[in-house]
Design a protein around this motif. Structure first.
Motif, short mmCIF file in Angstrom:
data_model
loop_
_atom_site.label_atom_id
_atom_site.label_comp_id
_atom_site.label_asym_id
_atom_site.label_seq_id
_atom_site.Cartn_x
_atom_site.Cartn_y
_atom_site.Cartn_z
N CYS A 169 0.81 -1.21 0.00
CA CYS A 169 0.00 0.00 0.00
C CYS A 169 0.82 1.22 0.00
O CYS A 169 1.93 1.06 -0.26
N GLN B 150 2.98 -1.59 2.33
CA GLN B 150 2.73 -0.42 1.48
C GLN B 150 3.90 -0.18 0.52
O GLN B 150 3.70 0.08 -0.67
N TYR C 178 -2.10 0.13 -2.87
CA TYR C 178 -2.39 -0.68 -1.69
C TYR C 178 -3.90 -0.78 -1.52
O TYR C 178 -4.59 0.24 -1.48
#
Length: 367
Positions: free
Chosen positions: A24, A251, A263
């Motif tokens: 993400c 992420q 993400y």
């Protein structure tokens, strides 16, 4: 040391759900912690009950159904229906036949199936291969009937770690002596662990313990809540990474991989959260941008072998669960605001059943 890596249990007792750690972008920030009251929460909690597993107890709505998950103390206990094996001797004979059936002609029985170490139980020692014989890695199997269930104990001598046959036999004996039938309706008030069908009186806290349980709510069939504790797991290297850092890494990986849409979660709340003045954990509350399911997680990375602050304690809630799959249900019985309020109530309700060394008063359900 137990190197069993912690697992995120969302969507029931046994099913490991898709986690927010799967992949993400953006820095971690703490969003509002304002609690939004859920219209049905007061009704849901009008009647409650205490449910236990392992050394833990959870205050839950009276309608809650429990699904015991993975359970282990020391080397046991795997569970079998007594009617399927007619007794502990037949179960041990079946275990031995599994060894020889898998093409291990160099296996060797060291003792025949014998009575003990407590009334009704039986045990046996054996090597399962030539390497084990040369390294003196003796295997111990013990079986004991408790109510309608046979419980199988498994252990192995490890000379380099000074785990002897006497050690294993003493441990198995102590645990078997502490076992009694338990139907789950009452909550024991003595030190020990609750497992499916049995309670084990165990006041030494010296064994490896991995305990998990899932909880479902008939009035909210798509909502599943679960807790898992692993006291003796490793907290070294990647096993010591906390939830917030794990999300940050996920992420980063999503950005590196160039995942379409980035993400796949948005955050409702995330940050550090201490429970009961004892468990200094972290929580992340998220919504999937793909299936709109809510995935709430709280995790503690504690200390290996510390019963009060176990190496890993993981608590999860998921919505839109169907057939133990998060996101499989098209709709949810509760709104986002209601889910957050329910999560806060459930999370604060997870405590030790009775006091353990190092616990705070606030972390104990039965004082």
């Amino acid at each position: 040391m137990d190197n069993f890596r912690r697992r995120l249990l969302s969507g029931g007792a046994a099913g490991a759900a898709v986690s927010i750690l799967n992949a993400c972008a953006g820095p971690l920030t703490m969003t509002s912690t304002t609690k939004v009251p859920a219209p049905q929460l007061d009704d849901l909690y009008a009647r409650t009950k205490l449910m236990c597993f392992g050394r833990y107890a959870v205050e839950l709505p009276a309608e809650t159904e429990q699904i015991m998950g993975f359970q282990e103390i020391a080397g046991g206990f795997k569970q079998f229906a007594l009617v399927d094996y007619r007794g502990p001797g037949f179960l041990l004979q079946s275990e031995w036949e599994k060894v020889t059936r898998h093409g291990r002609p160099d296996s060797q029985i060291l003792t025949p199936i014998s009575d003990g170490p407590v009334q009704g139980a039986k045990y046996m020692w054996f090597y399962d291969m030539e390497y084990a014989r040369k390294a003196d890695l003796r295997l111990l199997r013990g079986a004991i009937p408790i109510g309608p269930t046979l419980y199988l104990y498994r252990g192995m001598t490890i000379p380099r770690e000074k785990i002897t046959a006497d050690d294993l036999f003493r441990d198995m004996t102590g645990i078997m002596r502490g076992m009694r039938s338990w139907g789950g309706k009452s909550v024991p008030r003595e030190p020990g662990v609750c497992i499916a069908g049995a309670f084990i009186h165990e006041p030494t806290y010296r064994f490896r313990e991995i305990m998990s349980s899932g909880f479902a709510f008939p009035s909210m069939p798509d909502v599943h809540f679960s807790v898992m504790s692993n006291k003796n797991a490793s907290t070294q290297d990647e096993n010591g990474i906390g939830l917030l850092e794990s999300v940050r890494l996920a992420q980063r990986d999503a950005g590196v991989l160039g995942l379409l849409g980035g993400y796949p979660y948005t955050f409702l709340r995330r940050g550090k959260r201490t429970l009961h003045g004892l468990w200094e954990g972290e929580e992340v509350l998220s919504r999937s941008t793909r299936d709109q399911a809510l995935r709430f997680e709280w995790q503690l990375v504690g200390q290996t072998g510390n019963v009060a602050r176990p190496a890993h304690l993981d608590i999860s809630l998921s919505t839109r669960v169907r057939n133990n799959r998060v996101g499989a249900a098209r709709t949810s019985a509760i709104s986002e605001e209601q889910a957050v309020a329910l999560w806060d109530r459930l999370l604060e309700g997870v405590k030790f059943r009775v006091a353990v060394p190092g616990a705070t008063a606030a972390s104990v359900a039965l004082g």
